[in-house]
Design a protein around this motif. Structure first.
Motif, PDB file in Angstrom:
ATOM      1  N   GLY A   1       0.794  -1.214   0.000  1.00  0.00           N
ATOM      2  CA  GLY A   1       0.000   0.000   0.000  1.00  0.00           C
ATOM      3  C   GLY A   1       0.828   1.266   0.000  1.00  0.00           C
ATOM      4  O   GLY A   1       0.279   2.362  -0.066  1.00  0.00           O
ATOM      5  N   SER A   2       2.146   1.138   0.047  1.00  0.00           N
ATOM      6  CA  SER A   2       2.998   2.329   0.034  1.00  0.00           C
ATOM      7  C   SER A   2       2.825   3.124  -1.248  1.00  0.00           C
ATOM      8  O   SER A   2       2.763   4.356  -1.238  1.00  0.00           O
ATOM      9  N   CYS A   3       2.712   2.406  -2.363  1.00  0.00           N
ATOM     10  CA  CYS A   3       2.529   3.018  -3.680  1.00  0.00           C
ATOM     11  C   CYS A   3       1.049   3.084  -4.047  1.00  0.00           C
ATOM     12  O   CYS A   3       0.561   4.110  -4.526  1.00  0.00           O
ATOM     13  N   ASP A   4       0.330   1.987  -3.787  1.00  0.00           N
ATOM     14  CA  ASP A   4      -1.059   1.824  -4.246  1.00  0.00           C
ATOM     15  C   ASP A   4      -1.947   1.411  -3.075  1.00  0.00           C
ATOM     16  O   ASP A   4      -2.201   0.234  -2.883  1.00  0.00           O
ATOM     17  N   MET A   5      -2.531   2.376  -2.331  1.00  0.00           N
ATOM     18  CA  MET A   5      -2.161   3.770  -2.337  1.00  0.00           C
ATOM     19  C   MET A   5      -2.389   4.426  -0.980  1.00  0.00           C
ATOM     20  O   MET A   5      -2.713   5.599  -0.887  1.00  0.00           O
ATOM     21  N   LYS A   6      -2.220   3.644   0.094  1.00  0.00           N
ATOM     22  CA  LYS A   6      -2.345   4.221   1.433  1.00  0.00           C
ATOM     23  C   LYS A   6      -1.366   5.367   1.653  1.00  0.00           C
ATOM     24  O   LYS A   6      -1.647   6.304   2.404  1.00  0.00           O
ATOM     25  N   GLY A   7      -0.198   5.276   1.006  1.00  0.00           N
ATOM     26  CA  GLY A   7       0.830   6.282   1.215  1.00  0.00           C
ATOM     27  C   GLY A   7       0.424   7.676   0.794  1.00  0.00           C
ATOM     28  O   GLY A   7       1.082   8.653   1.176  1.00  0.00           O
ATOM     29  N   PHE A   8      -0.630   7.817   0.011  1.00  0.00           N
ATOM     30  CA  PHE A   8      -1.083   9.141  -0.419  1.00  0.00           C
ATOM     31  C   PHE A   8      -1.673   9.937   0.744  1.00  0.00           C
ATOM     32  O   PHE A   8      -1.553  11.164   0.782  1.00  0.00           O
TER      33      PHE A   8
ATOM     34  N   ALA B   1     -11.689  17.050  -8.167  1.00  0.00           N
ATOM     35  CA  ALA B   1     -11.213  15.903  -7.394  1.00  0.00           C
ATOM     36  C   ALA B   1      -9.900  15.391  -7.976  1.00  0.00           C
ATOM     37  O   ALA B   1      -9.766  15.245  -9.196  1.00  0.00           O
ATOM     38  N   VAL B   2      -8.955  15.108  -7.090  1.00  0.00           N
ATOM     39  CA  VAL B   2      -7.693  14.476  -7.468  1.00  0.00           C
ATOM     40  C   VAL B   2      -7.623  13.138  -6.747  1.00  0.00           C
ATOM     41  O   VAL B   2      -7.759  13.065  -5.520  1.00  0.00           O
ATOM     42  N   ILE B   3      -7.414  12.072  -7.495  1.00  0.00           N
ATOM     43  CA  ILE B   3      -7.232  10.733  -6.932  1.00  0.00           C
ATOM     44  C   ILE B   3      -5.755  10.391  -7.034  1.00  0.00           C
ATOM     45  O   ILE B   3      -5.164  10.444  -8.118  1.00  0.00           O
ATOM     46  N   GLY B   4      -5.150  10.015  -5.919  1.00  0.00           N
ATOM     47  CA  GLY B   4      -3.708   9.830  -5.862  1.00  0.00           C
ATOM     48  C   GLY B   4      -3.202   8.471  -6.284  1.00  0.00           C
ATOM     49  O   GLY B   4      -2.210   7.978  -5.737  1.00  0.00           O
ATOM     50  N   GLU B   5      -3.842   7.837  -7.255  1.00  0.00           N
ATOM     51  CA  GLU B   5      -3.347   6.565  -7.789  1.00  0.00           C
ATOM     52  C   GLU B   5      -1.960   6.770  -8.404  1.00  0.00           C
ATOM     53  O   GLU B   5      -1.589   7.885  -8.795  1.00  0.00           O
ATOM     54  N   PRO B   6      -1.172   5.714  -8.507  1.00  0.00           N
ATOM     55  CA  PRO B   6       0.202   5.873  -8.996  1.00  0.00           C
ATOM     56  C   PRO B   6       0.277   6.255 -10.470  1.00  0.00           C
ATOM     57  O   PRO B   6      -0.058   5.457 -11.351  1.00  0.00           O
TER      58      PRO B   6
ATOM     59  N   GLN C   1       5.137  -0.574  -9.752  1.00  0.00           N
ATOM     60  CA  GLN C   1       5.409  -1.078  -8.407  1.00  0.00           C
ATOM     61  C   GLN C   1       4.153  -1.605  -7.726  1.00  0.00           C
ATOM     62  O   GLN C   1       4.244  -2.255  -6.678  1.00  0.00           O
ATOM     63  N   ALA C   2       2.986  -1.318  -8.278  1.00  0.00           N
ATOM     64  CA  ALA C   2       1.730  -1.737  -7.656  1.00  0.00           C
ATOM     65  C   ALA C   2       1.501  -3.226  -7.855  1.00  0.00           C
ATOM     66  O   ALA C   2       1.876  -3.796  -8.884  1.00  0.00           O
TER      67      ALA C   2
ATOM     68  N   TYR D   1       6.935  -0.301  -3.277  1.00  0.00           N
ATOM     69  CA  TYR D   1       7.578   0.818  -2.585  1.00  0.00           C
ATOM     70  C   TYR D   1       7.160   2.152  -3.194  1.00  0.00           C
ATOM     71  O   TYR D   1       6.655   2.218  -4.309  1.00  0.00           O
ATOM     72  N   LEU D   2       7.405   3.205  -2.414  1.00  0.00           N
ATOM     73  CA  LEU D   2       7.307   4.576  -2.884  1.00  0.00           C
ATOM     74  C   LEU D   2       8.690   5.194  -2.788  1.00  0.00           C
ATOM     75  O   LEU D   2       9.323   5.153  -1.719  1.00  0.00           O
ATOM     76  N   ALA D   3       9.173   5.735  -3.890  1.00  0.00           N
ATOM     77  CA  ALA D   3      10.478   6.392  -3.884  1.00  0.00           C
ATOM     78  C   ALA D   3      10.410   7.649  -3.023  1.00  0.00           C
ATOM     79  O   ALA D   3       9.499   8.471  -3.176  1.00  0.00           O
ATOM     80  N   MET D   4      11.372   7.817  -2.119  1.00  0.00           N
ATOM     81  CA  MET D   4      11.335   8.930  -1.183  1.00  0.00           C
ATOM     82  C   MET D   4      11.483  10.284  -1.883  1.00  0.00           C
ATOM     83  O   MET D   4      10.987  11.301  -1.380  1.00  0.00           O
ATOM     84  N   ASP D   5      12.123  10.304  -3.056  1.00  0.00           N
ATOM     85  CA  ASP D   5      12.275  11.592  -3.741  1.00  0.00           C
ATOM     86  C   ASP D   5      10.986  12.080  -4.392  1.00  0.00           C
ATOM     87  O   ASP D   5      10.947  13.169  -4.961  1.00  0.00           O
TER      88      ASP D   5
END
Length: 389
Positions: free
Chosen positions: A107-114, A163-168, A352-353, A359-363
């Protein structure tokens, strides 16, 4: 309750498993995630409305609102993840691991991390007067049935203009995507001894004709519909799996086919299904078999947000990228149905999903926070002009 740091929020969300799955033995509640988000957002001054999904025990949406008015901005994401195979991971899927400039976890990328990125973006604005509302939307079961988004569309909520959806999407705006239908055809014929074809009616041979009809229909659709925005510019149909018969010397009495269709924007899913139904009825009459046709789930319509929508233009300016297309489906069409002009824009990469070691890249973290801050300033802290008709 103090709102934790961005990294602590990220870790807490990953530690709250919320798998959604069509197979009941893998399906989980999303309430732990909803309760975490409601607690943090409530502490920041948001009015939090937890909305249980009818007929889906343990599932709920969260609508968290700061400010009021007829316009405003929705920042949205889904709270569920796909199932995973922990034995294939090099890291714990259900905790945050930082390594190699990446934050790993399911879920880091898809998509709790948002969600932590949204909260980080809004922290500095909560004491400012909002001219238009900011609505944080957290939905249930996007990865399985889209029941959360469908419930919102049915209720006409939330009320907002953008609305913006933060999908990868790799921080590139997306305004169109194909829909997806998953369908099933069941044919019931009559078994009999294979030495005399007149003793039965072969469901397998009838299915052979059905497949020919579907392939012909696909060809007609692809001649009629073409959209160069997509890397695959035509609608597709994939014949995914087939099951039938039980022995070589018996006339096949039952046969089933499952397939998917990915329609382009502008294609009407009801019309597509009606086209298929007409073809199946002809085969049933010719072959003297029973044919049942049904969707495996309601399906997701295509997303088609106008290129001149203010949100699309704003995100193009902020990211430096023209709004494009993706092949995967999202909750966006349901938000459009609720009256919002919807864009897909998130920090992760779709590659990555649904993979081990997601993962989510930190940059990507700070650029995402910066974009969200500018969207909040533009659509919530400033009064929006009244739309002209």
């Amino acid at each position: 309750m103090a709102v934790p740091s961005l990294k602590a929020q990220f870790d807490a969300l990953l530690k709250a498993p919320s798998i959604s799955c069509t197979q009941p033995e893998f399906d989980q509640s999303n309430m732990p995630v909803i309760n975490l988000l409601a607690g943090w957002l409530g502490e920041m001054g948001f009015a939090c409305d937890i909305q249980p999904i009818e007929g889906e025990p343990g599932k709920a949406n969260l609508v968290a609102t700061l400010g009021s008015g007829p316009g405003g901005l929705v920042l949205a994401g889904h709270t569920d993840t796909v199932p995973c195979n922990p034995e294939k991971w090099n890291f714990d899927p259900f905790a945050l691991t930082e390594a190699d400039g990446r934050w790993y976890g399911l879920g880091s990328c898809d998509m709790k991390g948002f969600f932590p990125l949204i909260i980080e973006a809004v922290r500095g604005y909560v004491d400012q007067p909002f001219q238009q509302p900011l609505i944080i939307l957290a939905t249930a079961d996007e990865e399985s049935s889209m029941s959360g988004a469908r419930a919102l569309a049915a209720s006409g909520q939330p009320k907002a203009r953008h609305a913006v959806i933060g999908e990868p999407t790799g921080l590139k705006p997306v305004r169109v995507h194909k829909g997806i239908l998953m369908e099933r055809v069941d044919i019931i014929g009559q078994a009999g001894h294979s030495s005399d074809p007149s003793l039965g009616r072969s469901a397998l041979e009838a299915m052979h004709q059905v497949i020919a009809e579907l392939i012909d229909l696909r060809g007609q659709w692809q001649k009629r519909w073409n959209d160069p925005l997509f890397s695959v510019p035509v609608p597709t149909m994939n014949l995914g799996c087939i099951h039938g018969g039980d022995n070589p010397n018996r006339i096949c009495a039952k046969c089933a086919l499952e397939f998917d269709i990915r329609p382009l924007p502008g294609m009407d899913t009801d019309e597509l299904r009606a086209d298929i139904q007409r073809r199946l009825e002809l085969v049933a009459a010719q072959r003297q078999v029973e044919i049942a046709y049904k969707p495996l789930f309601p399906g997701v319509p295509p997303l088609d947000t106008p290129a001149n929508a203010p949100l699309v233009q704003a995100c193009e300016q902020l990211t430096g990228h023209s709004a494009g297309s993706v092949a995967f489906a999202t909750e966006g069409p349901y938000f459009n149905q609720a009256g919002m002009q919807t864009l897909i824009l998130g920090p992760g990469d779709i590659d990555q999903a649904h993979q081990p070691d997601e993962y989510l890249a930190m940059d990507r973290i700070q650029p995402t926070v910066d974009i969200l801050k500018q969207l909040i300033e533009r659509f919530c802290l400033s009064a929006e002009p009244t739309p002209t008709t």
